[in-house]
Scaffold this motif. Structure first.
Motif, PDB file in Angstrom:
ATOM      1  N   ALA A  84      -8.860   1.870  -2.918  1.00  0.00           N
ATOM      2  CA  ALA A  84      -9.658   0.984  -3.770  1.00  0.00           C
ATOM      3  C   ALA A  84      -8.942   0.657  -5.080  1.00  0.00           C
ATOM      4  O   ALA A  84      -9.136  -0.417  -5.646  1.00  0.00           O
ATOM      5  CB  ALA A  84     -11.007   1.633  -4.072  1.00  0.00           C
ATOM      6  N   ASP A  85      -8.097   1.553  -5.543  1.00  0.00           N
ATOM      7  CA  ASP A  85      -7.383   1.361  -6.808  1.00  0.00           C
ATOM      8  C   ASP A  85      -6.151   0.484  -6.569  1.00  0.00           C
ATOM      9  O   ASP A  85      -5.238   0.884  -5.838  1.00  0.00           O
ATOM     10  CB  ASP A  85      -6.976   2.723  -7.367  1.00  0.00           C
ATOM     11  CG  ASP A  85      -6.253   2.640  -8.705  1.00  0.00           C
ATOM     12  OD1 ASP A  85      -5.819   1.543  -9.106  1.00  0.00           O
ATOM     13  OD2 ASP A  85      -6.112   3.693  -9.346  1.00  0.00           O
ATOM     14  N   PRO A  86      -6.090  -0.713  -7.169  1.00  0.00           N
ATOM     15  CA  PRO A  86      -4.955  -1.604  -6.925  1.00  0.00           C
ATOM     16  C   PRO A  86      -3.613  -1.024  -7.356  1.00  0.00           C
ATOM     17  O   PRO A  86      -2.588  -1.294  -6.731  1.00  0.00           O
ATOM     18  CB  PRO A  86      -5.275  -2.861  -7.728  1.00  0.00           C
ATOM     19  CG  PRO A  86      -6.586  -2.657  -8.372  1.00  0.00           C
ATOM     20  CD  PRO A  86      -7.090  -1.309  -8.037  1.00  0.00           C
ATOM     21  N   VAL A  87      -3.602  -0.190  -8.374  1.00  0.00           N
ATOM     22  CA  VAL A  87      -2.348   0.417  -8.836  1.00  0.00           C
ATOM     23  C   VAL A  87      -1.832   1.402  -7.781  1.00  0.00           C
ATOM     24  O   VAL A  87      -0.642   1.405  -7.446  1.00  0.00           O
ATOM     25  CB  VAL A  87      -2.547   1.108 -10.202  1.00  0.00           C
ATOM     26  CG1 VAL A  87      -1.310   1.885 -10.612  1.00  0.00           C
ATOM     27  CG2 VAL A  87      -2.916   0.086 -11.262  1.00  0.00           C
ATOM     28  N   LYS A  88      -2.742   2.206  -7.240  1.00  0.00           N
ATOM     29  CA  LYS A  88      -2.347   3.156  -6.199  1.00  0.00           C
ATOM     30  C   LYS A  88      -1.939   2.418  -4.918  1.00  0.00           C
ATOM     31  O   LYS A  88      -1.007   2.832  -4.230  1.00  0.00           O
ATOM     32  CB  LYS A  88      -3.473   4.141  -5.912  1.00  0.00           C
ATOM     33  CG  LYS A  88      -3.706   5.123  -7.036  1.00  0.00           C
ATOM     34  CD  LYS A  88      -4.819   6.092  -6.707  1.00  0.00           C
ATOM     35  CE  LYS A  88      -5.070   7.053  -7.844  1.00  0.00           C
ATOM     36  NZ  LYS A  88      -6.186   7.960  -7.556  1.00  0.00           N
ATOM     37  N   ALA A  89      -2.636   1.335  -4.602  1.00  0.00           N
ATOM     38  CA  ALA A  89      -2.291   0.544  -3.419  1.00  0.00           C
ATOM     39  C   ALA A  89      -0.884  -0.041  -3.563  1.00  0.00           C
ATOM     40  O   ALA A  89      -0.101  -0.043  -2.607  1.00  0.00           O
ATOM     41  CB  ALA A  89      -3.309  -0.569  -3.192  1.00  0.00           C
ATOM     42  N   GLU A  90      -0.552  -0.516  -4.748  1.00  0.00           N
ATOM     43  CA  GLU A  90       0.788  -1.066  -4.996  1.00  0.00           C
ATOM     44  C   GLU A  90       1.850   0.031  -4.868  1.00  0.00           C
ATOM     45  O   GLU A  90       2.927  -0.206  -4.305  1.00  0.00           O
ATOM     46  CB  GLU A  90       0.856  -1.717  -6.380  1.00  0.00           C
ATOM     47  CG  GLU A  90       2.169  -2.377  -6.676  1.00  0.00           C
ATOM     48  CD  GLU A  90       2.513  -3.553  -5.773  1.00  0.00           C
ATOM     49  OE1 GLU A  90       3.712  -3.817  -5.588  1.00  0.00           O
ATOM     50  OE2 GLU A  90       1.600  -4.211  -5.245  1.00  0.00           O
ATOM     51  N   ALA A  91       1.547   1.229  -5.363  1.00  0.00           N
ATOM     52  CA  ALA A  91       2.494   2.340  -5.239  1.00  0.00           C
ATOM     53  C   ALA A  91       2.717   2.695  -3.767  1.00  0.00           C
ATOM     54  O   ALA A  91       3.851   2.954  -3.349  1.00  0.00           O
ATOM     55  CB  ALA A  91       1.984   3.560  -6.007  1.00  0.00           C
TER      56      ALA A  91
END
Length: 77
Positions: free
Chosen positions: A55-62
């Motif tokens: 759900a977290d876009p920053v974690k998804a990008e990582a």
């Protein structure tokens, strides 16, 4: 200092999520030591599913960046 048997017993008691985190840690350590390696299809699929579920876009990008490094086998990707 732990024996191999003690370490194996501790690993067997990990939850699936803890085991996955440990496996990811080992993969990242192996990548940095070897300069990067290509992931197996199962590793790529699992990471892709985690990225989609994140759900977290920053974690998804990582996760996306980890997938790219795993796909190409390049630690600098």
């Amino acid at each position: 200092m732990s024996t191999v048997a003690e370490i194996e017993a501790a690993i067997e008691q990990l939850s699936p999520e803890e085991f996955r985190a440990l496996k990811e840690w080992f993969v990242l350590r192996a990548e940095s030591a070897a300069g990067g390696r290509m992931w197996m299809a199962e590793e790529l699929a699992a990471a892709a599913q985690r990225m989609v579920d994140e759900a977290d876009p920053v974690k998804a990008e990582a996760l996306k960046e980890q997938i790219l490094r795993g796909f190409y086998g390049d630690a600098d990707a």
